[in-house]
Design a protein around this motif. Structure first.
Motif, short mmCIF file in Angstrom:
data_model
loop_
_atom_site.label_atom_id
_atom_site.label_comp_id
_atom_site.label_asym_id
_atom_site.label_seq_id
_atom_site.Cartn_x
_atom_site.Cartn_y
_atom_site.Cartn_z
N ILE A 162 0.91 -1.21 0.05
CA ILE A 162 0.16 -0.04 0.14
C ILE A 162 0.97 1.26 0.06
CG2 ILE A 162 -1.64 1.32 1.39
CD1 ILE A 162 -2.76 -1.27 2.10
N HIS A 163 1.91 1.34 0.62
CA HIS A 163 2.96 2.22 0.82
C HIS A 163 3.49 2.61 -0.73
CE1 HIS A 163 3.01 1.55 5.04
NE2 HIS A 163 2.87 2.84 5.13
N TRP A 164 3.88 1.44 -1.38
CA TRP A 164 4.36 1.47 -2.49
C TRP A 164 3.37 2.40 -3.56
CZ3 TRP A 164 9.39 2.14 -3.04
CH2 TRP A 164 10.00 1.04 -2.01
N VAL A 165 2.13 1.82 -3.37
CA VAL A 165 1.09 2.27 -4.38
C VAL A 165 0.78 3.85 -4.16
CG1 VAL A 165 -1.17 2.09 -4.85
CG2 VAL A 165 -0.16 0.15 -4.71
N VAL A 166 0.78 4.22 -2.94
CA VAL A 166 0.99 5.76 -2.70
C VAL A 166 2.05 6.40 -3.17
CG1 VAL A 166 0.96 7.37 -0.69
CG2 VAL A 166 -0.52 5.29 -0.52
N VAL A 224 4.37 10.08 -7.21
CA VAL A 224 5.24 10.13 -8.43
C VAL A 224 4.75 10.47 -9.77
CG1 VAL A 224 7.17 9.11 -9.88
CG2 VAL A 224 7.16 8.94 -7.77
N VAL A 225 3.60 9.92 -10.28
CA VAL A 225 2.68 10.12 -11.23
C VAL A 225 2.01 11.45 -11.51
CG1 VAL A 225 0.71 9.18 -12.70
CG2 VAL A 225 2.47 7.63 -11.82
N LEU A 226 1.81 11.92 -10.33
CA LEU A 226 0.97 13.20 -10.12
C LEU A 226 2.26 14.37 -10.15
CD1 LEU A 226 -1.55 12.73 -7.08
CD2 LEU A 226 -2.13 13.19 -9.44
N VAL A 227 3.34 14.15 -9.80
CA VAL A 227 4.39 15.13 -9.96
C VAL A 227 4.83 15.17 -11.12
CG1 VAL A 227 6.53 15.72 -9.01
CG2 VAL A 227 4.89 14.94 -7.48
#
Length: 74
Positions: free
Chosen positions: A7-11, A16-19
């Motif tokens: 779950i941490h890796w998904v967040v 990263v995708v948003l940035v």
């Protein structure tokens, strides 16, 4: 507590995708892939240029020696 759960890796991935955005991440992935291919090709071709340079330097050394003999005062 030492390792991160999935779950941490998904967040982290979402942030990263948003940035960076998907287009920029795709370009970065493409550039990294081309760099790895170039590095592998350079490692495979590493022996060929050194052999050519060795042959060329030997020719230049023999030419220089013959030129020095011609211009040596007697």
């Amino acid at each position: 507590m030492g390792s991160m759960s999935w779950i941490h890796w998904v967040v982290v991935l979402l942030i990263v995708v948003l940035v960076f955005g998907t287009k920029r991440l795709g370009n970065i992935g493409k550039d990294v892939g081309e760099a790895v291919k170039g590095f592998k090709k350079g490692m495979q071709d590493d022996d060929k240029p050194s052999a050519q340079l060795g042959d060329e330097s030997r020719r230049n050394d023999s030419n220089a020696a013959s030129r020095n003999d011609e211009h040596t005062p007697r």
